[in-house]
Design an enzyme around this catalytic site. Structure first.
Site, PDB file in Angstrom:
ATOM      1  CG  LEU A  37      -2.279  -0.614   1.146  1.00 27.85           C
ATOM      2  CD1 LEU A  37      -2.971  -0.558   2.503  1.00 27.85           C
ATOM      3  CD2 LEU A  37      -3.132   0.048   0.091  1.00 27.85           C
ATOM      4  CG  ASP A  38       1.171   3.812  -3.398  1.00 24.85           C
ATOM      5  OD1 ASP A  38       2.115   3.024  -3.534  1.00 24.85           O
ATOM      6  OD2 ASP A  38       0.449   4.193  -4.341  1.00 24.85           O
ATOM      7  N   PRO A  39       2.305   4.947   0.805  1.00 19.87           N
ATOM      8  CG  PRO A  39       4.448   5.827   1.100  1.00 19.87           C
ATOM      9  CD  PRO A  39       3.564   5.177   0.071  1.00 19.87           C
TER      10      PRO A  39
END
Length: 291
Positions: A37-39
């Site tokens: 998951l992207d930040p």
């Protein structure tokens, strides 16, 4: 500790940051996530602990579900709100029907170009590292499936959506493409993963709750039951002799599962011993041994 742990990832953290927190809390060094998951993103992040990391190969095709927002008016180099603006911002003159009509063009199987700032490997190097060096990653389009893409509302320059997409698909790439198609630029403003395969937010633990349970020695209360793993595979509770053969890498006879390609083999209700692979007729050999 062999376990599947579902975390409700907070924003502002990388998936690697979450893995590090879980390692510290549990004392288990072998921890891996199932789909980065992207930040900026929040939501469902499944983690495999201990020897369960050997199961990662079987989770690769799970569909993901998301909710989020797309902001129109300008694009960014990362295709999301954390990137730098690309080009000039423009006034947004859109209506809900037009945005919904454009979203419909992305339904089904499509060819998608991964974002330049992504984890896709090019000659062994992640694309985002090349992009940060000012280079243009030579990415190739991949075929993905958008099983559902619903624009729920449009308020000013921001659309709220829900999406179900196959593994390997980038939601922010769709937001970027929407902006290109509508001629005004766009980027992903927020994203929350609501499901990864069969695991939903109902199964997910906030990081702080996980750490509190681990500190109390009660983490098992927050773990997914082993029988819920890989629900597409039938499960068999094997006797002591069969379990012994499996642990020694030997073939076993499971006549009631002659139609299954893969079977979960348990000793008791919770102890997952192995994934058995059918080799011929009713004979299965261990594809992965876990304990």
């Amino acid at each position: 500790m062999n376990a599947l742990l579902i975390i409700d990832k907070p924003g502002g953290m990388t998936s690697h940051d979450v893995v590090a927190r879980v390692r510290r809390a549990t004392g288990e060094q072998s921890v891996g996530h199932l789909g980065t998951l992207d930040p900026m993103a929040t939501g469902v992040l499944p983690l495999l602990l201990g020897k369960y990391t050997r199961l990662a190969q079987f989770f690769g095709t799970s569909e993901k579900a998301y909710t989020g927002t797309i902001r129109f008016g300008f694009a960014t180099d990362t295709y999301d709100a954390e990137g730098q603006t690309v080009g000039e911002a423009c006034a947004v003159e859109l209506n809900l029907d037009r945005v919904r009509a454009e979203a419909a063009q992305f339904a089904g199987e499509i060819e998608q170009m991964p974002p330049p700032f992504s984890a896709k490997k090019i000659a062994g190097k992640p694309a985002y590292k090349l992009a940060r060096e000012g280079k243009t990653p030579e990415l190739k389009a991949v075929r993905i499936t958008v099983n559902a893409f619903t624009i729920e509302s449009l308020e000013g320059d921001t659309a709220r959506f829900a999406m179900r997409i196959s593994a390997g698909g980038y939601v922010r790439a769709i937001a970027h493409a929407m902006g290109q198609a509508l001629g005004c630029g766009a980027h992903l403003a927020s994203l929350r993963r609501t499901a990864a395969g069969v695991f939903t937010l109902e199964h997910a633990l906030p990081l702080e709750a996980m750490e509190a349970l681990a500190a109390q020695g009660q983490l098992e209360k927050g773990l997914a039951h082993p029988r819920t793993l890989l629900p597409e595979m039938p499960a068999v509770t094997a006797g002591e002799q069969t379990v012994g053969r499996i642990r020694n890498g030997m073939q076993v006879n499971l006549p009631e599962y002659s139609d299954a390609a893969l079977v979960k083999i348990f000793a008791g209700q919770r102890e997952l011993v192995a994934i058995g692979k059918r080799v011929a007729g009713t004979l299965f050999q261990p594809a992965v041994v876990l304990c």
